[in-house]
Motif scaffolding. Structure first.
Motif, PDB file in Angstrom:
ATOM      1  N   PRO A 212       0.813  -1.227   0.000  1.00 55.58           N
ATOM      2  CA  PRO A 212       0.000   0.000   0.000  1.00 55.58           C
ATOM      3  C   PRO A 212       0.845   1.275   0.000  1.00 55.58           C
ATOM      4  CG  PRO A 212      -0.797  -1.542   1.659  1.00 55.58           C
ATOM      5  CD  PRO A 212       0.510  -2.074   1.169  1.00 55.58           C
ATOM      6  N   VAL A 213       1.942   1.268   0.758  1.00 53.24           N
ATOM      7  CA  VAL A 213       2.760   2.480   0.822  1.00 53.24           C
ATOM      8  C   VAL A 213       3.439   2.735  -0.518  1.00 53.24           C
ATOM      9  CG1 VAL A 213       4.730   3.593   1.935  1.00 53.24           C
ATOM     10  CG2 VAL A 213       3.067   2.323   3.325  1.00 53.24           C
ATOM     11  N   LEU A 214       3.979   1.698  -1.132  1.00 54.26           N
ATOM     12  CA  LEU A 214       4.603   1.884  -2.452  1.00 54.26           C
ATOM     13  C   LEU A 214       3.570   2.323  -3.486  1.00 54.26           C
ATOM     14  CD1 LEU A 214       7.264  -0.928  -3.001  1.00 54.26           C
ATOM     15  CD2 LEU A 214       7.634   1.533  -2.841  1.00 54.26           C
ATOM     16  N   ASP A 220       1.627   9.016  -6.296  1.00 51.26           N
ATOM     17  CA  ASP A 220       1.727  10.398  -5.817  1.00 51.26           C
ATOM     18  C   ASP A 220       0.390  10.869  -5.255  1.00 51.26           C
ATOM     19  OD1 ASP A 220       3.018  12.764  -5.234  1.00 51.26           O
ATOM     20  OD2 ASP A 220       2.670  13.651  -7.214  1.00 51.26           O
ATOM     21  N   ASP A 221      -0.159  10.013  -4.380  1.00 52.13           N
ATOM     22  CA  ASP A 221      -1.467  10.275  -3.784  1.00 52.13           C
ATOM     23  C   ASP A 221      -1.270  10.693  -2.331  1.00 52.13           C
ATOM     24  OD1 ASP A 221      -3.977  10.024  -2.469  1.00 52.13           O
ATOM     25  OD2 ASP A 221      -4.679   8.616  -3.990  1.00 52.13           O
ATOM     26  N   PRO A 222      -1.331  11.985  -2.015  1.00 53.21           N
ATOM     27  CA  PRO A 222      -1.057  12.447  -0.649  1.00 53.21           C
ATOM     28  C   PRO A 222      -1.994  11.847   0.390  1.00 53.21           C
ATOM     29  CG  PRO A 222      -1.066  14.296  -2.184  1.00 53.21           C
ATOM     30  CD  PRO A 222      -1.597  13.117  -2.927  1.00 53.21           C
ATOM     31  N   ARG A 223      -3.250  11.648   0.016  1.00 53.98           N
ATOM     32  CA  ARG A 223      -4.206  11.111   0.988  1.00 53.98           C
ATOM     33  C   ARG A 223      -3.831   9.688   1.388  1.00 53.98           C
ATOM     34  NH1 ARG A 223      -8.389   7.756   1.044  1.00 53.98           N
ATOM     35  NH2 ARG A 223      -8.243   7.404  -1.221  1.00 53.98           N
ATOM     36  N   LEU A 224      -3.559   8.852   0.377  1.00 51.22           N
ATOM     37  CA  LEU A 224      -3.186   7.477   0.679  1.00 51.22           C
ATOM     38  C   LEU A 224      -1.838   7.399   1.383  1.00 51.22           C
ATOM     39  CD1 LEU A 224      -4.268   5.467  -2.505  1.00 51.22           C
ATOM     40  CD2 LEU A 224      -5.435   5.630  -0.298  1.00 51.22           C
ATOM     41  N   LEU A 225      -0.908   8.256   0.969  1.00 46.56           N
ATOM     42  CA  LEU A 225       0.413   8.210   1.591  1.00 46.56           C
ATOM     43  C   LEU A 225       0.345   8.655   3.045  1.00 46.56           C
ATOM     44  CD1 LEU A 225       3.320   7.489   1.112  1.00 46.56           C
ATOM     45  CD2 LEU A 225       3.745   9.824   0.340  1.00 46.56           C
ATOM     46  N   ASP A 226      -0.541   9.594   3.325  1.00 41.02           N
ATOM     47  CA  ASP A 226      -0.695  10.014   4.712  1.00 41.02           C
ATOM     48  C   ASP A 226      -1.281   8.875   5.549  1.00 41.02           C
ATOM     49  OD1 ASP A 226      -0.667  12.172   6.753  1.00 41.02           O
ATOM     50  OD2 ASP A 226      -2.823  11.816   6.745  1.00 41.02           O
ATOM     51  N   TYR A 228      -1.398   5.366   4.817  1.00 38.31           N
ATOM     52  CA  TYR A 228      -0.557   4.172   4.932  1.00 38.31           C
ATOM     53  C   TYR A 228       0.848   4.508   5.420  1.00 38.31           C
ATOM     54  CZ  TYR A 228      -4.433   2.119   2.400  1.00 38.31           C
ATOM     55  OH  TYR A 228      -5.684   1.710   2.035  1.00 38.31           O
ATOM     56  N   GLY A 229       1.333   5.682   5.058  1.00 36.05           N
ATOM     57  CA  GLY A 229       2.635   6.101   5.566  1.00 36.05           C
ATOM     58  C   GLY A 229       2.605   6.340   7.068  1.00 36.05           C
ATOM     59  N   GLY A 230       1.488   6.891   7.558  1.00 39.76           N
ATOM     60  CA  GLY A 230       1.359   7.096   8.996  1.00 39.76           C
ATOM     61  C   GLY A 230       1.368   5.781   9.749  1.00 39.76           C
ATOM     62  N   ARG A 231       0.704   4.778   9.199  1.00 37.95           N
ATOM     63  CA  ARG A 231       0.708   3.453   9.828  1.00 37.95           C
ATOM     64  C   ARG A 231       2.108   2.850   9.816  1.00 37.95           C
ATOM     65  NH1 ARG A 231      -4.824   0.725   7.256  1.00 37.95           N
ATOM     66  NH2 ARG A 231      -6.306   2.123   8.322  1.00 37.95           N
ATOM     67  N   LEU A 232       2.796   2.997   8.678  1.00 36.24           N
ATOM     68  CA  LEU A 232       4.162   2.496   8.591  1.00 36.24           C
ATOM     69  C   LEU A 232       5.051   3.148   9.646  1.00 36.24           C
ATOM     70  CD1 LEU A 232       6.512   0.975   7.167  1.00 36.24           C
ATOM     71  CD2 LEU A 232       6.711   2.977   5.657  1.00 36.24           C
ATOM     72  N   GLU A 233       4.929   4.459   9.796  1.00 38.71           N
ATOM     73  CA  GLU A 233       5.770   5.175  10.752  1.00 38.71           C
ATOM     74  C   GLU A 233       5.539   4.660  12.173  1.00 38.71           C
ATOM     75  OE1 GLU A 233       7.177   9.752  11.647  1.00 38.71           O
ATOM     76  OE2 GLU A 233       5.537   9.354  10.257  1.00 38.71           O
ATOM     77  N   ARG A 234       4.290   4.410  12.525  1.00 41.68           N
ATOM     78  CA  ARG A 234       4.012   3.869  13.855  1.00 41.68           C
ATOM     79  C   ARG A 234       4.565   2.453  13.995  1.00 41.68           C
ATOM     80  NH1 ARG A 234      -0.611   6.885  12.752  1.00 41.68           N
ATOM     81  NH2 ARG A 234      -1.795   5.114  11.944  1.00 41.68           N
ATOM     82  N   LEU A 268      11.693   1.514   3.280  1.00 42.06           N
ATOM     83  CA  LEU A 268      10.458   2.141   2.818  1.00 42.06           C
ATOM     84  C   LEU A 268      10.150   3.402   3.621  1.00 42.06           C
ATOM     85  CD1 LEU A 268       7.977   1.853   0.924  1.00 42.06           C
ATOM     86  CD2 LEU A 268       6.889   0.504   2.735  1.00 42.06           C
ATOM     87  N   GLY A 269      10.401   3.358   4.920  1.00 46.03           N
ATOM     88  CA  GLY A 269      10.194   4.546   5.735  1.00 46.03           C
ATOM     89  C   GLY A 269      11.072   5.701   5.290  1.00 46.03           C
ATOM     90  N   ALA A 270      12.349   5.378   4.971  1.00 43.66           N
ATOM     91  CA  ALA A 270      13.264   6.430   4.509  1.00 43.66           C
ATOM     92  C   ALA A 270      12.862   6.939   3.126  1.00 43.66           C
ATOM     93  CB  ALA A 270      14.696   5.887   4.475  1.00 43.66           C
ATOM     94  N   LEU A 271      12.419   6.031   2.259  1.00 43.06           N
ATOM     95  CA  LEU A 271      12.047   6.405   0.891  1.00 43.06           C
ATOM     96  C   LEU A 271      10.881   7.385   0.874  1.00 43.06           C
ATOM     97  CD1 LEU A 271      12.477   5.727  -2.202  1.00 43.06           C
ATOM     98  CD2 LEU A 271      10.674   4.015  -1.889  1.00 43.06           C
ATOM     99  N   THR A 272       9.930   7.175   1.764  1.00 39.97           N
ATOM    100  CA  THR A 272       8.712   7.992   1.772  1.00 39.97           C
ATOM    101  C   THR A 272       8.738   9.087   2.824  1.00 39.97           C
ATOM    102  OG1 THR A 272       7.666   6.404   3.275  1.00 39.97           O
ATOM    103  CG2 THR A 272       7.332   6.073   0.902  1.00 39.97           C
ATOM    104  N   GLY A 273       9.789   9.142   3.617  1.00 38.70           N
ATOM    105  CA  GLY A 273       9.874  10.138   4.674  1.00 38.70           C
ATOM    106  C   GLY A 273       8.948   9.856   5.842  1.00 38.70           C
TER     107      GLY A 273
END
Length: 580
Positions: A212-214, A220-226, A228-234, A268-273
């Motif tokens: 999902p994060v990739l 380049d979908d900010p909503r999805l990245l926020d 799934y990226g937020g879940r990844l960060e946690r 992946l965390g580093a790639l997406t910030g």
């Protein structure tokens, strides 16, 4: 495998830089090339077994998983070879993508690789090859996946087909369906189960977060990245604690032959910030995992990844494991998508959590307690919430670590009568230095289990309810490798088997290890002290903690250099309190 000399200035612990990762990728790609068919559509890697999908599917797996490595490496020469194989494969060589078939898995790797390298591979194919490839991949949009991380394979294929404009409505529907499906399995705190039930393992990192994060990042979908990226960060806040100081991941869960694919979510965390880790810590953990396996025989004399953990090891395999299965380790090279001047490659390595301090970390979602000690760099996982749909020693033991593997003699178990299986685990909570759960045996006996930990020491308590008086009970501890000390001492209701009044009563599953006791009238409490340590002189375990039990089953636990606790196990659950 020949790697550049270590760079202990930039990477004081592992010696690994981007050049080492590139060299490892190049060596792995070169080693598989002789096993490609003449048309390069299949890679028939040697091995002692085939997966249950058969030789043709295994050959496709060899192509797809090594293509993914070539995509992360962005090697135009290698990608040219894979372009030839793609054109041949979709011309009739590859098996069709069907319901719950292995080609669906491999289609996701192929689609992701094509999406990542579109100018280098896809755009250079002729119209005929592109059309056939799109049609072959499109079957993934409607193929029924197994109800687990497989739901994300149509998402990954759909994302690519949307991008190239092939069946965009069907592709969008597949993406939406798969992303909606995994919402059923998100349990909070950055953790997913791998389908229904309580299967918590590395699939969180190399599948449930990765795809999902990739997809969100590539779209380049900010909503999805926020989201799934937020879940990844946690998730990464917990995930970073699953690695020992020697780079070893915890040996828990299935598909462990993917080895350093455990590095994928770190990159992946580093790639997406979206990571709580510093660049130096990210590279240290990822490079530590790579070096851990390469230094311990993961690659054989032909340069091939073997089916196993260090070297070949049947105990970590599943029915779907074939000769090319280990090449999902390719996901561990995701960091090569980051440019050479990214801080994750240029910052000095920083110590990981297991190197910084002793720590006890409770993780609510899987009901785990992580116990790490700086003196030996070991990480131990006390499992009071993860299990497969069937009894599996890699899911349902009471504890796992970065230096041990589940033993055939039922290590880290409580065995009531002749029933060793711990299934139907009911989490009872985790807290500051403790975790608890309950399960019911096939004979209807209920076992409530609690672990309390401090430093490297553990107190393990088990309350057995509903057993016939005189039922034998065995409590086992760690099965330690050479150089590691494992101890298990009786505290309440248990004795060494050699001291048992009824030696016959100490038999059964796991015979030859652990402590034994027998149930009395009503609920019976059994308590043991345990320790797994690599420290050279840890001192006597019994001097680190004292345990007392009263007639009601309440425990008083006093750590010599820690808190004084009161714990109670009963038919309603577990309570742990600090005593004044």
């Amino acid at each position: 495998m020949r790697l550049p000399p270590p760079d202990h200035t930039l990477s004081p612990t592992t010696g690994c830089t981007r050049a080492h990762w590139e060299a490892a990728a190049d060596a792995l790609l070169a080693a598989v090339e002789p096993y490609a068919t003449g048309d390069r559509a299949l890679y028939h890697l040697p091995g002692p077994r085939q997966s249950w999908s058969g030789r043709l599917s295994d050959g496709l797996e060899g192509y797809a998983r090594t293509l993914l490595l070539a995509a992360f490496r962005r090697d135009e020469t290698a990608l040219g070879r894979y372009a030839e194989g793609l054109a041949a494969g979709v011309a009739g060589v590859w098996p069709r993508i069907e319901d719950r078939g292995q080609p669906l898995v491999e289609a996701a790797s192929i689609a992701l690789a094509l999406r990542l390298t579109r100018p280098l591979l896809w755009d250079r194919l002729d119209d005929t090859a592109r059309g056939r490839a799109a049609e072959w991949l499109a079957d993934a949009l409607t193929a029924e996946p197994w109800p687990c991380n497989w739901e994300l394979f149509p998402v990954t294929v759909g994302g690519f087909l949307q991008e190239i404009g092939h069946e965009p409505d069907a592709a969008r529907k597949a993406v939406d369906h798969g992303l909606a499906r995994i919402e059923d399995w998100y349990v909070g705190g950055g953790w997913y189960t791998d389908g229904d039930g309580r299967k918590f393992d590395y699939y969180n990192g190399w599948a449930m977060h990765l795809y999902p994060v990739l997809h969100a990042w590539l779209a380049d979908d900010p909503r999805l990245l926020d989201l799934y990226g937020g879940r990844l960060e946690r998730h990464l806040g917990d995930y970073a604690r699953l690695f020992g100081a020697d780079g070893a991941p915890l040996r828990q869960g299935r598909s462990l032959t993917y080895r350093f694919a455990t590095a994928a979510p770190l990159w992946l965390g580093a790639l997406t910030g979206r990571t709580p880790l510093t660049p130096g810590e990210t590279r240290r953990l990822a490079s530590g995992a790579l070096r851990y396996f390469l230094d311990r025989g993961a690659v054989d004399g032909r340069g091939l990844l073997t089916l196993g953990w260090h070297g070949p090891d049947e105990s970590v395999l599943q029915g779907y494991s074939g000769p090319a299965s280990p090449y999902w380790a390719s996901k561990g090279f995701l960091g090569l998508l980051l440019p050479p001047d990214h801080p994750v490659w240029t910052a000095p390595e920083e110590p990981g959590p297991a190197e910084r301090a002793d720590a006890l970390t409770s993780i609510d979602a899987p009901n785990w307690l992580l116990q790490s000690t700086r003196s030996d760099g070991l990480v131990r996982l006390h499992n009071h919430g993860s299990e497969d749909v069937r009894y599996d020693p890699y899911y349902t033991r009471l504890a796992y670590s970065t230096v041990t593997a589940p033993a055939t003699s039922y290590d880290n178990s409580v065995i009531v009568g002749d029933d060793p299986g711990r299934t139907g685990i009911e989490p009872l909570g985790v807290g500051d230095g403790w975790a608890a759960s309950r399960h019911t045996t096939a004979s209807g006996v209920r076992v409530t289990s609690l672990v309390l930990a401090h430093g490297a020491a553990e107190v393990r308590a088990h309350l057995v309810t509903g057993a016939v008086p005189g039922t034998p009970v065995r409590v086992t501890g760690w099965a330690a490798p050479d150089g590691i000390s494992a101890e298990l001492l009786p505290a309440v209701g248990l004795v060494d088997p050699a001291q048992a009044v009824d030696p016959a009563g100490s038999g059964g599953p796991g015979d030859g290890a652990g402590l034994v006791g027998v149930t009395g009238d009503g609920d019976t409490l059994f308590v043991a002290l345990a320790r797994l340590t690599g420290a050279p002189d840890p001192g006597p375990l019994e001097r680190l903690v004292s345990v007392r039990a009263d007639a009601t089953g309440e425990l008083a636990v006093d750590w010599r250099q820690g808190p004084r606790l009161r714990a109670r196990l009963d038919g309603h659950g577990v309570e742990v309190h600090v005593r004044e």
